[in-house]
Design an enzyme around this catalytic site. Structure first.
Site, mmCIF file in Angstrom:
data_model
loop_
_atom_site.group_PDB
_atom_site.id
_atom_site.type_symbol
_atom_site.label_atom_id
_atom_site.label_comp_id
_atom_site.label_asym_id
_atom_site.label_seq_id
_atom_site.Cartn_x
_atom_site.Cartn_y
_atom_site.Cartn_z
ATOM 1 C CG HIS A 101 84.130 46.964 -17.260
ATOM 2 N ND1 HIS A 101 85.291 46.293 -17.525
ATOM 3 C CD2 HIS A 101 84.472 48.019 -16.484
ATOM 4 C CE1 HIS A 101 86.294 46.936 -16.920
ATOM 5 N NE2 HIS A 101 85.819 47.981 -16.285
ATOM 6 N NE ARG A 130 90.132 47.475 -20.889
ATOM 7 C CZ ARG A 130 89.665 48.663 -21.227
ATOM 8 N NH1 ARG A 130 90.068 49.257 -22.332
ATOM 9 N NH2 ARG A 130 88.788 49.274 -20.464
#
Lengths: 568, 235, 167
Positions: free
Chosen positions: A217, A238
């Site tokens: 991740h 994000r």
């Protein structure tokens, strides 16, 4: 989910849950942040979700498994909402709200705030108070037991609280322990996830596929030596437009994916960050920075309350300043070979969730993880209810029981030896360096040698002699499983001489569909070494686009290779 | 961020096997959670110390213990930079298994008594259409994130495995289900929680609401249940 | 001292022992299962740390409530007996009630007054919490009020009780 379905389909079944932590409270499903992908809207379609999943998985997926996931996901959401009692976020119209997630063509992620898993797991745990299965909490499974015919007879287990060992005879065993992503220096999962299920199945001779595929991740927290290091900051940051900077203050994603920038899929962003850090453009502590303060402090605090709190704990203010992050190991795509009913090559043995391989191919989409664990958990339960009444209790091989128990008790009896905590640390270091985000032959070979050394050390570990709640002892048993899985991972990673999804080889940096639309199967050989075999991916439903290999070529390969079919 | 410091912190941990407590001098790191402290003790001082944790991000609710008497999650409680000593005890009101590990069984027995699972109303075949700003969600949503860590139970002052009291967590759960329009067993649950071992045993000590690591307010749930007994359930 | 007076003094001593014993049992049980709210340097550290830690005062109010409740109850048991003497032994009643004028007895009565006042005001506070749906902070405000009232009325009442001694 499995217990719920098994009990629904066959209420007379005698069901036992064996969990090495607290039942329903350990493991990773509770930690799920983002959400659950399911096709609910009439404007969305199974085909679209399927395409996204395959594109994400770089066509390494077992297409039947992936299709099963997508097909069942809406049913499971339905069941969670109307029977289990979950309540997901609603839109203004009162209907379930679905949000956007990286790598998907449609907004299909069902969620509850920025912490979705806790709602699903808590409500499933509540169901156990209705079903009342036998719960063995703080009891770890040691080994699968087979009978003379090679069919499931049960398992050996160890009570963490008392140190007592026992044999559990069972007509059907469902293995669902989660992957082994904790074996990296920077890792996201709960501490129980040490690949116990995969290692148990491997020792029992089952085939493991795609073991080289370990997802990192991109946004794991860096908190020095603190155990918080590696904890995931959610993907939505994000998605919401957070910037990633290196130590020079450059938005480095411009160099790696100028089009999608920070919103590229996990594998691409992780790799970019890793390369920045490795080429000296990272922070002194070995990280990069994520900055979302430009959305305005209030906005960030409102939308990402959980993440702001998480950063504040280590004295950083996500809403107002950049926060130091690093890629963190997160999810194992690989695992035991199963069919759509979670069945394996051993009759009576079912495997579901992260322990199983093939659903996600080379990279998992955010939001497909909890979907997998619930969809296949439910299927395993349904199947167990069918299989169990057809089978009788088998007698385990006494020699096997004795060997398993001896192996478990050995560290208690040794008086002097290395500390398990140090060996675990060394393992995490070796895997991070040698089999991490970016790999090459040399590094993998070195890691392989290191694993051998550590395996030898692990066999010498001595722990305090108290059998009750002995964390050092438990860590030793975890370590043995981690080492087993680590070896299968490295051996698989050495074979795949291309880059695909989560597996990136700096010495073979291109994806090579002509030769490598094949999956790697590892199994334990007679002498304990890893036997590797290659199998072409069966493109039963969909071919890679746009530049996949011509159809004839694939068919020819199919014929040449043959496929040692898994017993189904 | 990780510059080496030679600061030490004096940790007193109550132990169960010798029946006493032990003190350790542990090297400080920055940042440092209570969980890091325990891991450091385990690694550097005494590998036999008994404690538990799982997710280390405040989701599993298994690392609950008492720091200076206050129930906390070890994983999410930082040690302030100026702190030089700390005392750790297992949760109160629950039988101790070993050292800092307690048996949560009594807690879950109470939890089970309020029927913590949804009894779907008839005809609930599709996900219910409920607006996020509807009155019922206004009640439910802020109280939903219980991780069954037992901090409230430990801080209650009334709840104890030797006494009859449903306890804050179970009552909070019951309140949520009674408020939920998808649930059919509300009346039955309201009877259960207003029986003699239910809401009336609460003395508003506010230990539960003060310590909840998820910021829930079980005391408010109890006040609400007492009101619903008089005014009827909200429907 | 007459027989009736002696019996009363013995019974009163019994009441005091019971009250002190109750307090002792309560405090030790609290240390075991009441969330560790026993007096310690740890508690002082906590109270200084953050306002929410001061919710602990609600816990001390609970202990005080139980303690004062038991003290008043125990004394009432005795008091019912000494008042009822009037119906069948008026002489003994008079003898016993002379004792209430002793200085030591007056001091005891002051303590009793404080106990009754605190128990009353704290009881009203708990009722108010239910009726007005008060949270931890507001209830702590009310607690301050209850303590202030107890002290003020207690001191005033004590002055009245003790006045004959200094007169």
């Amino acid at each position: 989910m499995c217990v719920l379905h098994a009990a629904q389909a066959a209420p007379e079944l005698d069901i036992t849950i064996v969990s090495k932590g607290a039942v329903g409270r350990s493991g990773c499903t509770r930690m799920v942040q983002g959400g659950f992908n399911a096709v609910l809207s009439p404007d969305d379609s199974f085909e679209l979700h399927f395409r996204d999943t395959l594109e994400g998985g770089k066509y390494l997926n077992d297409q039947e498994l992936a299709w099963t996931l997508i097909n069942d996901a809406p049913k499971v959401i339905h069941e969670l909402e109307t029977r289990v009692g979950c309540f997901f976020d609603r839109g203004e119209d009162g209907k379930i709200r679905q949000k956007a997630f990286a790598g998907q063509a449609f907004d299909r992620t069902v969620h509850r705030g920025d912490l979705t898993g806790i709602e699903i797991m808590s409500r499933l745990l509540d169901q156990t108070f209705r079903i009342k299965p036998r719960e063995l909490g703080d009891v770890r499974a040691l080994d699968l037991l087979l009978d003379e015919a090679g069919e499931v007879a049960g398992l050996t287990m160890l009570d963490v609280r008392t140190g007592a060992v026992a044999v559990l005879r069972a007509r059907v065993v469902v293995v669902a322990t989660g992957g082994a992503a904790t074996m990296y220096r920077i890792a996201a999962p709960a501490r129980e996830k040490t690949g116990d299920g995969v290692a148990m199945c491997y020792r029992a001779g089952l085939e493991l596929r795609d073991m080289e595929m370990m997802q990192f991740h991109p946004t794991g927290l860096l908190a020095g030596e603190s155990r918080l290091t590696g904890a995931v900051l959610e993907e939505g940051l994000r998605g919401a437009g957070a910037y990633l900077y290196n130590a020079h203050g450059e938005r480095y994603m411009e160099r790696y994916d100028p089009e999608r920038m920070e919103r590229a899929t996990r594998d691409i962003v992780s790799r970019a960050s890793y390369q920045e850090i490795m080429s000296g453009r990272g922070t002194p502590a070995g990280g990069v920075m994520i900055d979302i303060s430009h959305l305005g402090a209030e906005e960030v605090e409102r939308r990402f309350a959980g993440m702001v709190a998480r950063c504040r704990q280590i004295g950083q203010d996500l809403a107002r300043e950049p926060v130091e992050i690093s890629p963190t190991s997160h999810f194992a795509m690989g695992g035991v070979v199963i069919d759509e009913y979670c069945q394996t090559s051993v009759p009576g043995l079912l495997v579901a969730g992260e322990d199983a391989g093939g659903v996600h191919g080379a990279n998992r989409l955010g939001g497909n993880g909890v979907a997998e664990s619930t969809v296949f958990g439910a299927r395993a339960g349904d199947r167990a209810a069918i299989v169990a009444p057809e089978r009788d209790l088998r007698d385990p091989d006494p020699a096997q029981v004795a060997a398993s128990v001896d192996r478990a008790l050995a560290p208690l009896q040794r008086e002097k030896g290395p500390s398990p905590f140090q060996v675990t640390r060394d393992l995490k270091e070796a895997m991070w360096e040698g089999c991490g985000v970016v790999r090459d032959r040399e590094g993998l070979v070195r890691a392989r040698e290191r694993i051998e050394e550590l395996t030898e050390q692990a066999a010498q570990i001595a722990v305090p002699e108290t059998p009750q709640v002995n964390n050092a002892w438990q860590e030793t048993l975890d370590l043995a499983n981690q080492l087993t899985v680590a070896r299968a991972m490295i051996d698989s990673a050495l074979v795949r001489e291309e880059s695909r999804g989560a597996h990136f080889r700096s010495d073979y940096s291109e994806q090579d569909n002509a030769h490598w639309l094949r999956y790697i199967v590892a199994r334990r050989g007679e002498g304990g070494e890893t036997e590797i075999s290659l199998h072409p991916v069966e493109l039963t439903r969909k071919r890679p686009e746009p530049d996949g290999p011509p159809a004839e070529e694939l068919e020819r390969e199919d014929l040449e290779e043959g496929r040692e079919d898994v017993k189904r | 961020m990780t510059e080496p410091s030679s600061k030490k912190i004096r940790v007193t941990v109550s132990r169960s096997d010798p029946g006493t407590e032990r003190t350790f001098l542990v090297e400080r790191i920055e940042p440092m959670m209570v969980l890091d402290l325990l891991i450091a003790i385990q690694r550097e001082h005494d590998p036999s110390i008994g404690f538990r944790y799982s997710c280390r991000v405040a989701m599993c609710g298994t690392c609950t213990l008492r720091m200076d008497g206050r129930a906390i999650l070890a994983c999410q409680t930082p040690l302030e930079p100026d702190r030089d000593k700390v005392r750790l005890d297992p949760l109160a009101g629950l039988p101790v298994v070993r050292d800092l590990v307690v048996d949560m069984k009594p807690f879950f027995e109470e939890w089970a008594r309020v029927k913590p699972y949804l009894e779907p109303v008839e005809g609930l075949d599709e996900p219910a259409r409920i607006r996020p700003d509807s009155p019922e969600r206004q009640i439910i949503d802020p109280s939903l994130d219980c991780i069954t860590c037992g901090a409230c139970y430990s801080s209650c002052g009334i709840a104890d495995h030797k006494r009859d009291f449903l306890g804050p967590a179970a009552l909070n759960r019951a309140m949520l289900l009674i408020a939920d329009s998808r649930d059919a067993a509300g009346a039955e649950r309201l009877d259960a929680v207003t029986a003699s071992d239910g809401v009336d045993r609460c003395h508003y000590i506010y230990g539960c609401s003060a310590v909840c690591p998820k910021g829930l307010d079980p005391a408010a749930a109890i006040r609400r249940l007492r009101r619903w007994r008089l005014e009827g359930r909200p429907r | 001292m007459t027989l009736a007076q002696a019996l009363f003094v013995v019974a009163l001593a019994g009441v005091l022992v019971a009250v002190v014993g109750f307090g002792f049992v309560m405090v030790s049980a609290a240390a075991r299962s009441g969330g560790g709210s026993y007096l310690s340097t740890g508690l002082l550290r906590r109270l200084q740390r953050s306002p929410e830690e001061r919710a602990e005062f609600n816990r001390w109010a609970f202990y005080a409530h139980r303690f004062t409740g038991f003290a008043v109850f125990a004394f009432l048991c005795l008091h019912i007996v000494d008042i009822s003497l009037y119906t069948f032994a008026p002489g003994a009643f008079d003898e016993v009630h002379v004792l209430y004028g002793w200085t030591s007895m007056r001091i005891f009565e002051c303590g009793l007054l404080f106990a009754i006042l605190f128990h009353t005001f704290n009881g009203l506070r708990i009722l108010a919490i239910d009726f007005a749906d008060l949270g931890s902070r507001a209830s702590r405000g009310l607690l301050t009020g209850a303590v202030v009232l107890t002290v003020l009325l207690g001191l005033g009442g004590s002055a009245v009780i003790m006045a004959p001694v200094f007169a």
